[in-house]
Design a protein around this motif. Structure first.
Motif, PDB file in Angstrom:
ATOM      1  N   ALA A  57       0.764  -1.143  -0.099  1.00 54.17           N
ATOM      2  CA  ALA A  57       0.097  -0.044   0.028  1.00 54.17           C
ATOM      3  C   ALA A  57       0.884   1.227  -0.169  1.00 54.17           C
ATOM      4  CB  ALA A  57      -0.829  -0.084   1.445  1.00 54.17           C
ATOM      5  N   ALA A  58       1.938   1.387   0.662  1.00 52.96           N
ATOM      6  CA  ALA A  58       2.648   2.419   0.891  1.00 52.96           C
ATOM      7  C   ALA A  58       3.412   2.703  -0.426  1.00 52.96           C
ATOM      8  CB  ALA A  58       3.868   2.143   2.067  1.00 52.96           C
ATOM      9  N   ASP A  59       3.927   1.489  -1.208  1.00 55.72           N
ATOM     10  CA  ASP A  59       4.647   1.587  -2.506  1.00 55.72           C
ATOM     11  C   ASP A  59       3.456   2.405  -3.383  1.00 55.72           C
ATOM     12  OD1 ASP A  59       6.823   0.665  -1.350  1.00 55.72           O
ATOM     13  OD2 ASP A  59       6.681  -1.243  -2.326  1.00 55.72           O
ATOM     14  N   ALA A  60       2.518   1.808  -3.419  1.00 54.70           N
ATOM     15  CA  ALA A  60       1.429   2.298  -4.542  1.00 54.70           C
ATOM     16  C   ALA A  60       1.087   3.835  -4.175  1.00 54.70           C
ATOM     17  CB  ALA A  60       0.064   1.623  -4.378  1.00 54.70           C
ATOM     18  N   ALA A  61       1.301   4.256  -2.801  1.00 50.09           N
ATOM     19  CA  ALA A  61       0.697   5.422  -2.309  1.00 50.09           C
ATOM     20  C   ALA A  61       1.850   6.506  -2.887  1.00 50.09           C
ATOM     21  CB  ALA A  61       0.480   5.587  -0.723  1.00 50.09           C
ATOM     22  N   ARG A  62       2.968   6.049  -2.602  1.00 48.83           N
ATOM     23  CA  ARG A  62       4.263   6.950  -3.047  1.00 48.83           C
ATOM     24  C   ARG A  62       4.113   7.358  -4.425  1.00 48.83           C
ATOM     25  NH1 ARG A  62       7.310   2.835   0.234  1.00 48.83           N
ATOM     26  NH2 ARG A  62       7.624   4.084   2.398  1.00 48.83           N
ATOM     27  N   LYS A  63       3.769   6.236  -5.434  1.00 50.77           N
ATOM     28  CA  LYS A  63       3.684   6.573  -6.707  1.00 50.77           C
ATOM     29  C   LYS A  63       2.298   7.792  -7.126  1.00 50.77           C
ATOM     30  CE  LYS A  63       5.693   2.039  -7.966  1.00 50.77           C
ATOM     31  NZ  LYS A  63       5.257   0.712  -8.255  1.00 50.77           N
ATOM     32  N   ALA A  64       1.247   7.473  -6.215  1.00 49.82           N
ATOM     33  CA  ALA A  64       0.148   8.231  -6.558  1.00 49.82           C
ATOM     34  C   ALA A  64       0.628   9.469  -5.971  1.00 49.82           C
ATOM     35  CB  ALA A  64      -1.182   7.644  -5.822  1.00 49.82           C
ATOM     36  N   LEU A  65       1.285   9.699  -5.012  1.00 53.10           N
ATOM     37  CA  LEU A  65       1.549  11.266  -4.543  1.00 53.10           C
ATOM     38  C   LEU A  65       2.636  11.645  -5.363  1.00 53.10           C
ATOM     39  CD1 LEU A  65       2.256  10.303  -0.871  1.00 53.10           C
ATOM     40  CD2 LEU A  65       0.563  11.705  -1.688  1.00 53.10           C
ATOM     41  N   GLY A  69       1.995  15.237  -7.684  1.00 58.72           N
ATOM     42  CA  GLY A  69       2.827  16.238  -7.424  1.00 58.72           C
ATOM     43  C   GLY A  69       2.672  17.001  -6.145  1.00 58.72           C
ATOM     44  N   ILE A  70       2.474  15.927  -5.181  1.00 57.91           N
ATOM     45  CA  ILE A  70       2.126  16.689  -3.833  1.00 57.91           C
ATOM     46  C   ILE A  70       3.165  15.992  -2.832  1.00 57.91           C
ATOM     47  CG2 ILE A  70      -0.148  17.601  -3.977  1.00 57.91           C
ATOM     48  CD1 ILE A  70      -1.114  15.294  -2.515  1.00 57.91           C
ATOM     49  N   ALA A  71       3.265  16.504  -1.502  1.00 56.57           N
ATOM     50  CA  ALA A  71       4.056  15.861  -0.807  1.00 56.57           C
ATOM     51  C   ALA A  71       3.365  14.861   0.114  1.00 56.57           C
ATOM     52  CB  ALA A  71       4.876  16.798   0.142  1.00 56.57           C
ATOM     53  N   ALA A  72       3.570  13.813   0.985  1.00 59.95           N
ATOM     54  CA  ALA A  72       2.932  13.033   1.787  1.00 59.95           C
ATOM     55  C   ALA A  72       2.412  13.958   2.989  1.00 59.95           C
ATOM     56  CB  ALA A  72       3.883  11.897   2.262  1.00 59.95           C
ATOM     57  N   SER A  73       3.172  15.021   3.304  1.00 63.42           N
ATOM     58  CA  SER A  73       2.535  15.662   4.534  1.00 63.42           C
ATOM     59  C   SER A  73       1.439  16.640   4.142  1.00 63.42           C
ATOM     60  CB  SER A  73       3.799  16.860   4.839  1.00 63.42           C
ATOM     61  OG  SER A  73       4.202  17.606   3.719  1.00 63.42           O
ATOM     62  N   ASP A  74       0.906  16.657   2.752  1.00 63.76           N
ATOM     63  CA  ASP A  74      -0.171  17.470   2.417  1.00 63.76           C
ATOM     64  C   ASP A  74      -1.272  16.411   2.424  1.00 63.76           C
ATOM     65  OD1 ASP A  74       1.258  19.654   1.546  1.00 63.76           O
ATOM     66  OD2 ASP A  74       1.897  18.734  -0.560  1.00 63.76           O
ATOM     67  N   ILE A  75      -1.279  15.152   2.777  1.00 61.94           N
ATOM     68  CA  ILE A  75      -2.228  14.405   3.026  1.00 61.94           C
ATOM     69  C   ILE A  75      -3.216  14.445   4.289  1.00 61.94           C
ATOM     70  CG2 ILE A  75      -3.072  11.779   3.028  1.00 61.94           C
ATOM     71  CD1 ILE A  75      -2.561  12.848   0.277  1.00 61.94           C
ATOM     72  N   GLY A  76      -4.528  14.503   4.392  1.00 60.69           N
ATOM     73  CA  GLY A  76      -5.172  14.926   5.631  1.00 60.69           C
ATOM     74  C   GLY A  76      -5.852  13.693   6.316  1.00 60.69           C
ATOM     75  N   LEU A  77      -5.853  12.688   4.991  1.00 56.05           N
ATOM     76  CA  LEU A  77      -6.836  11.342   5.187  1.00 56.05           C
ATOM     77  C   LEU A  77      -6.272  10.178   4.576  1.00 56.05           C
ATOM     78  CD1 LEU A  77      -9.584  10.035   5.914  1.00 56.05           C
ATOM     79  CD2 LEU A  77     -10.574  11.057   3.798  1.00 56.05           C
ATOM     80  N   ILE A  78      -6.169   9.008   4.901  1.00 59.04           N
ATOM     81  CA  ILE A  78      -6.119   7.723   4.480  1.00 59.04           C
ATOM     82  C   ILE A  78      -7.015   6.906   4.773  1.00 59.04           C
ATOM     83  CG2 ILE A  78      -4.190   5.783   4.195  1.00 59.04           C
ATOM     84  CD1 ILE A  78      -2.099   7.919   5.345  1.00 59.04           C
ATOM     85  N   VAL A  79      -7.524   6.358   3.768  1.00 61.62           N
ATOM     86  CA  VAL A  79      -8.648   5.208   3.613  1.00 61.62           C
ATOM     87  C   VAL A  79      -8.146   4.120   3.021  1.00 61.62           C
ATOM     88  CG1 VAL A  79     -10.924   4.525   3.407  1.00 61.62           C
ATOM     89  CG2 VAL A  79     -10.573   6.868   3.978  1.00 61.62           C
ATOM     90  N   LEU A  80      -7.623   2.798   3.810  1.00 59.59           N
ATOM     91  CA  LEU A  80      -7.297   1.823   3.170  1.00 59.59           C
ATOM     92  C   LEU A  80      -8.065   0.630   3.174  1.00 59.59           C
ATOM     93  CD1 LEU A  80      -4.849   0.123   2.294  1.00 59.59           C
ATOM     94  CD2 LEU A  80      -4.185  -0.060   4.608  1.00 59.59           C
ATOM     95  N   ALA A  81      -8.457   0.090   1.928  1.00 62.01           N
ATOM     96  CA  ALA A  81      -9.348  -0.919   1.810  1.00 62.01           C
ATOM     97  C   ALA A  81      -8.535  -2.206   1.645  1.00 62.01           C
ATOM     98  CB  ALA A  81     -10.535  -0.773   0.327  1.00 62.01           C
ATOM     99  N   THR A  82      -8.954  -3.298   2.538  1.00 65.26           N
ATOM    100  CA  THR A  82      -8.172  -4.439   2.618  1.00 65.26           C
ATOM    101  C   THR A  82      -9.122  -5.520   3.468  1.00 65.26           C
ATOM    102  OG1 THR A  82      -6.403  -5.563   3.139  1.00 65.26           O
ATOM    103  CG2 THR A  82      -6.917  -4.034   4.727  1.00 65.26           C
ATOM    104  N   ALA A  83      -8.881  -6.654   2.882  1.00 69.86           N
ATOM    105  CA  ALA A  83      -9.492  -7.825   3.676  1.00 69.86           C
ATOM    106  C   ALA A  83      -8.328  -8.761   4.453  1.00 69.86           C
ATOM    107  CB  ALA A  83     -10.598  -8.618   2.874  1.00 69.86           C
ATOM    108  N   THR A  84      -7.288  -8.228   4.037  1.00 72.49           N
ATOM    109  CA  THR A  84      -5.754  -8.975   4.600  1.00 72.49           C
ATOM    110  C   THR A  84      -5.161  -7.907   5.369  1.00 72.49           C
ATOM    111  OG1 THR A  84      -5.012  -8.648   2.416  1.00 72.49           O
ATOM    112  CG2 THR A  84      -6.119 -10.795   2.940  1.00 72.49           C
ATOM    113  N   PRO A  85      -5.408  -7.406   6.414  1.00 72.09           N
ATOM    114  CA  PRO A  85      -4.487  -6.464   7.077  1.00 72.09           C
ATOM    115  C   PRO A  85      -3.356  -6.856   7.789  1.00 72.09           C
ATOM    116  CG  PRO A  85      -6.414  -7.020   8.471  1.00 72.09           C
ATOM    117  CD  PRO A  85      -6.785  -7.582   7.268  1.00 72.09           C
ATOM    118  N   ASP A  86      -2.322  -6.246   7.991  1.00 74.54           N
ATOM    119  CA  ASP A  86      -1.234  -6.746   8.589  1.00 74.54           C
ATOM    120  C   ASP A  86      -1.155  -7.317   9.926  1.00 74.54           C
ATOM    121  OD1 ASP A  86      -0.199  -5.468   6.353  1.00 74.54           O
ATOM    122  OD2 ASP A  86       1.732  -4.787   7.437  1.00 74.54           O
TER     123      ASP A  86
END
Length: 320
Positions: A57-65, A69-86
């Motif tokens: 998820a983090a790898d995919a998120a970095r590519k989306a960011l 063209g924005i920094a991770a610090s600009d994100i105010g919300l993370i919603v992660l869909a999964t049926a196989t959490p860590d």
């Protein structure tokens, strides 16, 4: 002015290990021909030790960011869909938050199996439109290989691991962004697609169980109905769709749904052959593929749809 959630970047991640049908056939009683004929799947990616739902998820998120063209610090919300959490808890979204170097933002998981990304997208959209955050990461990530019964050839050949993500940003006015979403659930069909374990029942993770023929039948009907429903809510006709980006479960389901809607197969994004069914990750994986190869362009009218265990199902109409 109307505040809308607009997609400004997409990203995806697949484990390096690619397992072909031929490789599977050396381990279980199956064949490339059998799998392709029934599902359209030719390969899947399997997470290695140390690769988890959160790391993908983090790898995919970095590519989306990066795409946004924005920094991770600009994100105010993370919603992660999964049926196989860590972990059973805390939410894997908080692990992603830490991996991205974000000290404080809203972060939580959504569990709706293969429809999870559509549920997560609708939740994030409403939170962005409501002013809870100006920028959000919506992610679908799964390591389904960890809950498969590798002796059940009817299910283990169908699934793989991966992640997809997108960035939503609030914009005032205009006609782009998420136009409408519709979600459904019917728990009466639990026994057609489920995992036979859980903390409150067996105290184990359990393995995936599915009655494929019955799931197929429900999927074609439910997906066609929710597509018509969401298009009506958005004020558009099905023939206006530029791209249908469906949950990548089975090529036969994709073909049957498109036929039921009167859509040309040329308008359907298909990636199931390359990564199999990645559950909540499959829709954002397919979207990112189509954006990066140039099929989905700015201004296109796209529809995302999925159905999963529960049953849950849903769709969203987006002016990209």
């Amino acid at each position: 002015m109307t505040r809308r959630s607009v997609i400004t970047g997409t990203g995806s991640a697949l484990p390096p290990r690619r397992v072909s049908n031929a490789e599977l056939a050396r381990e279980i009683d199956t064949s490339d021909e059998w799998i392709v004929e029934r599902t359209g799947i030719r390969a899947r990616h399997i997470a290695a030790d140390g690769e988890t739902t959160a790391t993908l998820a983090a790898d995919a998120a970095r590519k989306a960011l990066e795409a946004a063209g924005i920094a991770a610090s600009d994100i105010g919300l993370i919603v992660l869909a999964t049926a196989t959490p860590d972990q059973t808890f805390p939410a894997s979204a908080t692990r992603v938050q830490t991996m991205l170097g974000i000290d404080d933002c809203i972060a939580f998981d959504v569990a709706a199996v293969c429809t999870g990304f559509l549920y997560a997208l609708a939740v994030a959209d409403n939170m962005v439109k409501g002013g809870m955050a100006d920028r959000a990461l919506v992610i679908g990530s799964e390591t389904f290989s960890r809950i498969l019964d590798w002796e059940d050839r009817g299910t283990c050949v169908l699934f793989g691991d991966g992640a997809g993500a997108l960035v939503l940003e609030a914009q005032e006015g205009g006609d782009v962004g998420i136009l409408a979403s519709r979600l459904h659930a019917d728990g009466r069909h639990n026994d057609l697609l489920y995992v036979d374990g859980g903390p409150s029942t067996t105290g184990t993770v359990g393995k995936l169980r599915m009655k494929g023929r019955e799931v197929f039948r429900h999927a074609v009907v439910n997906l066609a109905e929710v597509m018509n429903e969401v298009m009506a809510a958005a004020g558009h006709a099905p023939d206006e769709i530029d791209w249908l980006i469906p949950h990548q479960a089975n090529k036969r389901i994709l073909d049957a749904t498109a036929k039921k809607l009167g859509l040309s197969p040329d308008k359907v994004v298909v990636t199931v052959d390359q990564h199999a069914n990645t559950s909540a990750a499959s829709v954002p994986l397919a979207l990112d593929t189509a954006v990066r190869d140039g099929r989905v362009k700015k201004g296109d009218l796209i529809v995302l749809e999925a159905m999963g265990g529960g049953f849950t199902w849903g769709a969203s109409v987006i002016r990209y």
